[in-house]
Design a protein around this motif. Structure first.
Motif, short mmCIF file in Angstrom:
data_model
loop_
_atom_site.label_atom_id
_atom_site.label_comp_id
_atom_site.label_asym_id
_atom_site.label_seq_id
_atom_site.Cartn_x
_atom_site.Cartn_y
_atom_site.Cartn_z
N GLY B 75 0.89 -1.11 -0.02
CA GLY B 75 -0.06 0.07 0.12
C GLY B 75 0.87 1.31 0.04
N GLU B 76 1.90 1.20 0.79
CA GLU B 76 2.98 2.39 0.72
C GLU B 76 3.38 2.80 -0.36
N VAL B 77 3.93 1.66 -1.18
CA VAL B 77 4.52 2.02 -2.55
C VAL B 77 3.56 2.39 -3.48
N SER B 78 2.46 2.01 -3.36
CA SER B 78 1.14 2.27 -4.23
C SER B 78 1.07 3.87 -4.10
N GLN B 79 0.91 4.41 -2.80
CA GLN B 79 0.66 5.83 -2.39
C GLN B 79 1.87 6.53 -2.98
N ILE B 80 3.03 6.16 -2.95
CA ILE B 80 4.18 6.93 -3.27
C ILE B 80 4.29 7.04 -4.84
N LEU B 81 4.04 6.03 -5.49
CA LEU B 81 3.83 6.13 -6.99
C LEU B 81 2.92 7.05 -7.16
N THR B 82 1.40 6.79 -6.66
CA THR B 82 0.45 7.72 -7.18
C THR B 82 0.76 9.36 -6.91
N GLY B 83 1.61 9.49 -5.73
CA GLY B 83 2.09 11.01 -5.65
C GLY B 83 3.01 11.19 -6.90
N LYS B 84 3.99 10.47 -7.05
CA LYS B 84 4.92 11.06 -8.19
C LYS B 84 4.35 10.89 -9.50
N VAL B 85 3.26 10.37 -9.72
CA VAL B 85 2.57 10.38 -11.01
C VAL B 85 1.65 11.46 -11.11
N GLN B 89 2.21 14.48 -13.68
CA GLN B 89 1.18 14.81 -14.55
C GLN B 89 0.54 16.10 -14.42
N GLY B 90 0.18 16.29 -13.35
CA GLY B 90 -0.51 17.55 -12.76
C GLY B 90 -1.89 17.30 -12.46
N SER B 91 -2.49 15.92 -12.42
CA SER B 91 -3.79 15.89 -12.14
C SER B 91 -4.10 14.69 -11.39
N ASN B 92 -5.34 14.36 -11.02
CA ASN B 92 -5.59 13.47 -9.88
C ASN B 92 -5.79 12.01 -10.63
N PHE B 93 -4.65 11.53 -10.58
CA PHE B 93 -4.54 9.90 -11.08
C PHE B 93 -4.97 8.93 -10.00
N SER B 94 -5.52 7.84 -10.30
CA SER B 94 -5.46 6.78 -9.51
C SER B 94 -4.72 5.39 -10.30
N ILE B 95 -4.14 4.51 -9.45
CA ILE B 95 -3.29 3.67 -9.94
C ILE B 95 -3.99 2.18 -9.64
N ASP B 96 -3.87 1.51 -11.03
CA ASP B 96 -4.50 0.20 -11.12
C ASP B 96 -3.31 -0.72 -11.17
N SER B 97 -2.76 -1.27 -10.12
CA SER B 97 -1.72 -2.09 -10.27
C SER B 97 -2.27 -3.35 -10.54
N SER B 98 -1.06 -4.26 -11.12
CA SER B 98 -1.30 -5.62 -11.49
C SER B 98 0.13 -6.20 -11.44
N GLN B 99 -0.10 -7.74 -11.48
CA GLN B 99 1.24 -8.43 -11.29
C GLN B 99 1.40 -8.83 -12.71
N ASN B 100 2.98 -8.86 -13.29
CA ASN B 100 3.09 -9.30 -14.40
C ASN B 100 4.37 -9.96 -14.20
N PRO B 101 4.61 -11.27 -14.13
CA PRO B 101 5.94 -12.02 -13.62
C PRO B 101 7.02 -11.82 -14.77
N SER B 102 6.40 -11.83 -16.02
CA SER B 102 7.35 -11.81 -17.24
C SER B 102 8.09 -10.57 -17.26
N LEU B 103 7.88 -9.53 -16.32
CA LEU B 103 8.87 -8.48 -16.42
C LEU B 103 10.21 -8.86 -15.71
N ILE B 104 10.16 -9.84 -14.93
CA ILE B 104 11.21 -10.52 -14.23
C ILE B 104 11.60 -9.53 -13.09
N ALA B 105 11.94 -8.37 -13.18
CA ALA B 105 12.08 -7.25 -12.34
C ALA B 105 12.08 -5.79 -12.92
#
Lengths: 510, 132
Positions: B75-85, B89-105
């Motif tokens: 949850g904390e990481v998500s909040q940090i990312l939302t704040g950064k975005v 971007q200068g607007s009120n974004f929400s983050i829809d996070s999902s898992q993608n193991p193919s990214l590896i890291a």
């Protein structure tokens, strides 16, 4: 073994590890080689778009909600919902001397099985034509090696001369002859070691042609040794319309490299009728509004922006040139068709080939009345201008009188003389395919005709006599020809030498 | 059947009715719109629904960014990312996070049509392209 791993390690080290930013979209519809993509909000017009499986496309329609992309390759691996991403690059092709002797497709990939093209330079396919300031008037000749063309419809470096005619009238042959002649002149010039010699490099663009025809052309160029100076851009009939649409622009970009690097180049577009048809197909699939004959409204701009890129640059801009020989196929000799009139109005003249003349055995079947070169006479060498000045008029008078003489049984002496001279000139201009004649030999033959050396030879033997004289001038009577080649003029003493050479020949021929 | 201009206009109106005060698509409002359309279907019901769907699909990335990471985000990481975005971007974004193991890291962030990516998968792909 370690050198291979080192090579890969260096490649990995050189790779950027920064985060990347790309603009993406999703395919919403896919049909006939065109994909509708939702998203791609930052795509540029004509930008290359990357699809899965390394398939490329070009963004051609930028609409409010979607982007129309023409796919350059196999669409069978794509499906609705696939991601498309911008590349930030306009469609470019490799350019440079390394392309000479190679056959490439519409995006510059080699298709001749001779391996990769080792050039690091690229030119965008779509470029703005040179403006007014860097241009210069056409003043240097480009010899086709075809007597009927070089004498009556001379072409200069940087000119756009249309070759137009019905199917099977020898349009491609004229273009190939011209390419072969450039190769001959290039070899001769390189052997002479003249530092001022400027070779002409050639680009042959085959659009919508049968693969067998393209293969035959390549074979002819290989057999004549011209292939070393030629790049062939092939988008055959089996290729998708997008490649056929792009091929002339790709060829032009390859030619522009020569021009901008102070060299001379010749480009043949074979042919622009099929190019217009390919563009019409793309436009209809993209649902662009259609106009006359279902061509889109910008079909004139399609060819004008292509042909305007051929130019002669001035000394401040490298003194290079790009000469264009576009080819248009007419239907039933109709030069008033939509595409023919468009291209006629863009070019600096046209060589019109008539089916009737071709069928009568007059080859090349150049129609004197309908053919014209608007700027080429300024580039014709002085010696040739001196002997060929009146020939077009004489031939035109002959054609007119020949038509009327069918109804007259008793003709006056002047008319008879004109008809007789015209018939001999027609025979003189007959020339076999892939057999270009050097300009100095052409000048000498024309001089012999103008000075009545052929008058005593029966008309049906003129073609044979001309061939015999050409051979004599190339083997024995070379002194006068060499002087014409060196100075480009026909001085009095050269004329005397020419006269004695022709008299010698005539004794042997008789 | 081709979508008419009128259908497009109506679909745009439906989208505007689906938004909350902050400009986000409100699921409850969407359900209510769909229910009312089902109860009293217009003549071009199917075409209208399709257009409504594509309008919504086009609109969502402008207020919601998609984050793909190889493992579940805290949850904390998500909040940090939302704040950064939002800061960038200068607007009120929400983050829809999902898992993608193919990214590896690493991560893959989609904001509108822009995709920011820094992952092992992407680097391997770049290597493949440079070697082919």
């Amino acid at each position: 073994m370690s050198s291979i791993t080192d090579l890969i390690r260096k490649e990995i080290e050189s790779l950027s590890t920064d985060p990347t930013k790309t603009n993406v979209g999703t395919i919403t519809a896919l049909a006939d080689g065109v994909a509708k993509v939702e998203g791609l909000s930052k795509v540029m017009f004509n930008e290359m778009v990357e699809f899965p499986n390394d398939v490329l496309g070009i963004a051609l329609n930028l609409e409010e909600d979607t982007v129309g992309c023409v796919i350059l390759g196999d669409t069978s691996s794509l499906k609705e919902g696939d991601e498309a991403r911008t590349t930030g690059k306009l469609l470019s092709v490799p350019v440079g001397m390394e392309l000479l002797g190679r056959v490439v497709d519409a995006v510059g990939r080699p298709i001749d099985g001779k391996g990769q093209i080792n050039t690091d330079q690229e030119f965008p396919v779509e470029r703005i034509a040179p403006g007014i300031i860097p241009r210069k008037s056409v003043d240097q000749p480009l010899q086709t090696g075809i007597m009927a063309v070089d004498s009556m419809i001379p072409i200069g470096r940087g000119q756009r001369e249309l070759i137009i005619g019905d199917r099977s009238t020898g349009k491609t042959t004229i273009a190939i002859d011209t390419i072969i002649n450039q190769a001959k002149i290039n070899k001769q010039g390189e052997e002479s070691g003249d530092p001022d010699f400027r070779p002409v490099y050639c680009i042959y663009v085959a659009v919508g042609q049968k693969n067998s025809n393209v293969a035959r052309t390549i074979k002819v160029l290989e057999e004549t040794g011209a292939i070393d100076y030629v790049t062939i851009v092939s988008a055959p009939a089996a290729d998708n319309p997008a490649n056929q649409y792009l091929a002339p622009y790709a060829g032009c970009a390859i030619g522009e490299w020569f021009m901008e690097n102070g060299k001379d180049a010749l480009i043949v577009y074979d042919d622009l009728s099929k190019h217009a048809v390919a563009y019409r197909q793309i436009s209809l699939i993209l649902k662009r509004p259609s106009g006359r004959e279902a061509y889109p409204g910008d079909v004139f701009y399609l060819h004008s922006r292509l042909l305007e890129r051929s130019a002669r640059l001035n000394e401040d801009n490298g003194n290079g040139s790009l000469t264009a020989l576009p080819i248009i196929e007419t239907q039933m000799g109709d030069v008033a068709g939509y595409i023919p009139t468009n291209v006629i109005s863009i070019t600096d003249g046209q060589i019109f080939l008539e089916t009737d003349l071709f069928n009568k055995g007059i080859r090349p079947a150049v129609s004197v009345g309908l053919s014209v070169s608007r700027v080429g006479s300024a580039a014709q060498i002085k010696a040739y201008k001196k002997v060929a000045g009146k020939v077009k008029l004489e031939l035109a008078q002959f054609r007119e009188l020949a038509a009327f003489s069918q109804f007259e049984s008793d003709l006056d002496a002047t008319t008879k003389a004109r008809l007789d001279r015209g018939a001999r000139i027609v025979e003189m201009f007959k020339q076999g395919a892939y057999n270009p004649v050097p300009v100095e030999v052409q000048t000498a033959v024309m001089w012999a005709m103008q000075n009545d050396f052929f008058d005593t030879i029966p008309v049906n033997q003129i073609a044979e006599a001309v061939e015999s004289l050409k051979e004599y001038l190339s083997t024995q009577g070379t002194e006068a020809c060499n002087e014409i080649y060196a100075s480009g003029k026909l001085e009095e003493d050269t004329e005397q030498k020419l006269k004695s050479a022709v008299e010698d020949w005539k004794r042997t021929f008789a | 059947m081709a979508t008419t201009t009128k259908t497009k206009k109506v679909a745009k109106k439906l989208l505007s009715l689906s938004l909350d005060e902050e400009g986000r698509v409100d699921e409850a409002k969407v359900r209510s719109i769909l229910d009312s359309l089902r109860e009293d279907p217009p003549s071009n019901h199917r075409a209208l629904l399709r257009e409504y769907q594509s309008e919504t699909r086009r609109y969502l990335p402008t207020v919601q960014c998609g984050l793909e990471i190889p493992e579940a985000v805290q949850g904390e990481v998500s909040q940090i990312l939302t704040g950064k975005v939002n800061a960038s971007q200068g607007s009120n974004f929400s983050i829809d996070s999902s898992q993608n193991p193919s990214l590896i890291a690493g991560y893959k962030l989609r904001v509108g049509d822009d995709v920011y990516e820094d992952s092992i998968d992407q680097r391997l792909e770049n290597l493949r392209k440079s070697l082919s």
